[in-house]
Enzyme design. Sequence first.
Site, short mmCIF file in Angstrom:
data_model
loop_
_atom_site.label_atom_id
_atom_site.label_comp_id
_atom_site.label_asym_id
_atom_site.label_seq_id
_atom_site.Cartn_x
_atom_site.Cartn_y
_atom_site.Cartn_z
N PRO A 197 0.82 -1.21 0.00
CG PRO A 197 -0.91 -1.59 1.52
CD PRO A 197 0.39 -2.16 1.04
CB CYS A 198 1.53 3.63 -2.55
SG CYS A 198 0.01 4.07 -3.45
CD GLN A 199 -3.47 3.52 0.26
OE1 GLN A 199 -2.47 2.88 0.53
NE2 GLN A 199 -4.58 2.95 -0.17
CG PHE A 213 5.36 5.55 1.08
CD1 PHE A 213 5.89 5.89 2.31
CD2 PHE A 213 5.29 4.22 0.74
CE1 PHE A 213 6.36 4.91 3.18
CE2 PHE A 213 5.76 3.23 1.60
CZ PHE A 213 6.29 3.58 2.82
CB SER A 214 0.36 8.86 -2.13
OG SER A 214 -0.22 9.63 -3.14
#
EC number: 2.1.1.37
Length: 297
Positions: free
Chosen positions: A74-76, A78-79
Amino acid sequence: MKVIDLFCGAGGLSLGFKNAGFTIVAAIDNWDPALRTYQSNFDHPVIKSDLADINTITGKLKAFKPEIIIGGPPCQDFSSAGFRNESTRANLTVAFAKIIGNLKPSYFVFENVPLAKYSHSFKEAQRIWKEVGYGLTSIVLDASLCGVPQRRKRLFCIGARYASDGFLERQLQTGYRDPMTVREYCGSSIKVNNYYRHPRSYKRRAVFSIDEPAPTIRGTNRPVAPGYKGHPRDTAPVAEVRPLTSDERALIQTFPPTYIWDVDKRSDKEQLIGNAVPVKLGEYVGNALREWIQNKE
């Protein structure tokens, strides 16, 4: 070569690697809409599991004897659209790295947003990979240069046991093409010349032409905002355009038109589409890795 996809989502990375000639033998996720959609499009097992439970996952995956492990945690956190704080989801990057360290496949592919490369979690993951003997190639790819009609930038870290760092850079960079436009890829499948994509700030443009690469497809798809009055760089008056449909967004993510989205809510479909690795971007990376493996052998 046998591949397992962790955090498989809708299956964009799996389909890309399948198109590049690899054999996907299993996939794992923990979200029911992703699991149903994935299973509707692939024949191999898809397992529901919490990937933070490293020992349990390692035991389950050993039986598949994977030669390559791929995945995008999951990238949230880091986004650029999020808060850039590292929480439990960011720790899944370390969990991904530890699973690689336990199973020691010949190769792995990690995908995330570009900001992830500055995170403590990614630095810890790199330390784990180096400790068990992987050479690493870390690169940010612009999807529009890789056959995707979208200016989507993503970090890839590819590992090969006992290889030198940077081993895959040449293959990844020599395949670049001119930026792919929406019209060039989608043809007449998208019935408008201009469309609305909700901006994060009204200081940014919101209207785009299909004669340019699309901006990043996100996990939400909002209607035209009454408060948006236009921007000098808009390619048409905002009153004359509409947002893209879910199926049009999936096509820009380079999913085939026949792809099955097994969801109960439209919002789940939008999230699956926006979170996915574009199929053609996964295929591009898969082709580069396959070429390197063939040359090595």
